[in-house]
Design an enzyme around this catalytic site. Structure first.
Site, PDB file in Angstrom:
ATOM      1  N   LYS A  58       0.846  -1.191   0.000  1.00 31.67           N
ATOM      2  CA  LYS A  58       0.000   0.000   0.000  1.00 31.67           C
ATOM      3  C   LYS A  58       0.881   1.241   0.000  1.00 31.67           C
ATOM      4  CE  LYS A  58      -0.614   1.738   3.653  1.00 31.67           C
ATOM      5  NZ  LYS A  58       0.005   2.821   4.495  1.00 31.67           N
TER       6      LYS A  58
ATOM      7  N   PRO B  77       9.338  -5.414   3.513  1.00 32.54           N
ATOM      8  CA  PRO B  77       9.846  -5.130   4.854  1.00 32.54           C
ATOM      9  C   PRO B  77       8.708  -4.851   5.822  1.00 32.54           C
ATOM     10  CG  PRO B  77      10.340  -3.320   3.345  1.00 32.54           C
ATOM     11  CD  PRO B  77       9.808  -4.423   2.516  1.00 32.54           C
TER      12      PRO B  77
ATOM     13  N   ALA C 181       7.036  -0.710   7.756  1.00 34.87           N
ATOM     14  CA  ALA C 181       7.630   0.031   6.647  1.00 34.87           C
ATOM     15  C   ALA C 181       6.712   1.046   6.011  1.00 34.87           C
ATOM     16  CB  ALA C 181       8.113  -0.966   5.580  1.00 34.87           C
TER      17      ALA C 181
ATOM     18  N   GLY D 238       0.984  -5.895   6.889  1.00 27.64           N
ATOM     19  CA  GLY D 238       0.156  -6.778   7.700  1.00 27.64           C
ATOM     20  C   GLY D 238      -1.301  -6.739   7.294  1.00 27.64           C
TER      21      GLY D 238
ATOM     22  N   ASP E  84      -5.862   0.325   8.092  1.00 31.62           N
ATOM     23  CA  ASP E  84      -5.687   0.098   6.652  1.00 31.62           C
ATOM     24  C   ASP E  84      -6.432  -1.136   6.159  1.00 31.62           C
ATOM     25  OD1 ASP E  84      -4.012   2.284   6.340  1.00 31.62           O
ATOM     26  OD2 ASP E  84      -2.178   1.131   6.630  1.00 31.62           O
TER      27      ASP E  84
END
Length: 295
Positions: free
Chosen positions: A10, A96, A99, A104, A138
């Protein structure tokens, strides 16, 4: 072949953050796009529901037995009728961690889509989105991986303008940044943003037009992220000085930065140069937009 779902990175093209409310949460307004690079979630048979993590960034999740993928799977399977299926999930961690890429949440969204389809769980899109939103700010946006304007805590979604093809480079200095720590630093600054959606066209005719418009927007978490992790400032300074860069900005709370370029040739050249100058950084060439097919 095992069923597989793609979990795209994202990118917050802009991120405006307001003052916290009485509940402690910050309202936001963000235009999000998704990259054609990301993690992968695979379904397989197992004696007990579990998540196996592998890939170059799997070590960054060491000890996280109750990660978002597992929580998403449990939430969805709790709605399944009949005996619980004997399945497990494998997460190939190519992005990563900590980040600013929604990794997730995107992994959880991929797991939800994958399990609903593969197991035929009778949950409609609205309920699936509610499950995703319950997992984090998110979550709802990352479920579908398509460009959106997110408001509220991130759960209020509306269609984004039509975006042109966006050739880009992602760069992370391989430092982890705690989102709660960035918000605490942001609160300490007391410089809260206006979260009213800015006037936007129905469509951007070119990437140059879009980059120029984004130049009037901002990421309100960029300054506190740099204060906590000065390496982010090093990344931004390098990207901004390169001739191919139309716009360089931090995504989310960092530490990943993105550079938008005018063409694929320029993005290729920029990625190659940055990787050569700083081989210790994570540098990836990508295209922004979405949604991207599972593969």
């Amino acid at each position: 072949m095992s069923p597989i779902a793609f979990a795209p990175a994202k990118i917050n093209l802009f991120l405006h953050v307001g003052a916290p409310g009485d509940d402690g949460y910050h309202p936001l307004c963000s235009l999000m796009a998704f990259a054609d690079v990301g993690d992968r979630v695979v379904l397989h048979e197992a004696d007990v529901l579990s998540v196996r993590v592998h890939g170059p960034f799997s070590g960054m999740l060491a000890g996280e037995g109750d990660n978002l993928v597992l929580r998403a799977a449990r939430a969805l399977l709790a709605r399944a009728r009949g005996p619980q299926p004997l399945v497990g999930l494998s997460l190939e961690k190519l992005l990563p961690v900590a980040a600013g890429l929604g990794g997730g949440s995107s992994d959880a969204g991929a797991a939800l889509r994958l399990l609903r389809t593969a197991l035929g769980v009778q949950v409609d899109d609205v309920e699936l989105e509610a499950i995703a939103a319950s997992l984090g700010a998110d979550g709802a946006a990352c479920l579908w991986g398509r460009p959106v304007l997110a408001q509220g805590r991130g759960e209020q979604l509306s269609p984004a303008p039509v975006l042109p093809p966006i050739e880009a480079v992602l760069v992370n200095p391989r430092v982890e940044v705690s989102t709660p720590a960035v918000y605490r630093a942001f609160d300490g600054l007391g410089d809260f943003g206006d979260v009213t959606p800015p006037p936007m066209p129905d469509a951007f005719e070119s990437v140059e037009e879009m980059a120029a418009w984004l130049g009037f927007m901002r990421n309100d978490l960029q300054a506190p992220a740099i204060a906590l992790a000065p390496a982010i400032g090093d990344v931004l300074a390098l990207l901004a000085d390169e001739r191919e860069t139309l716009l360089a900005r931090v995504s989310g709370s960092g530490a990943t930065c993105f550079a938008i370029c005018a063409s694929d040739i320029e993005a290729d050249a920029l990625a190659e140069r940055v990787a050569g100058l700083r081989p210790d950084w994570w540098t990836v060439r990508c295209r922004l937009g979405g949604p991207w097919p599972d593969a």
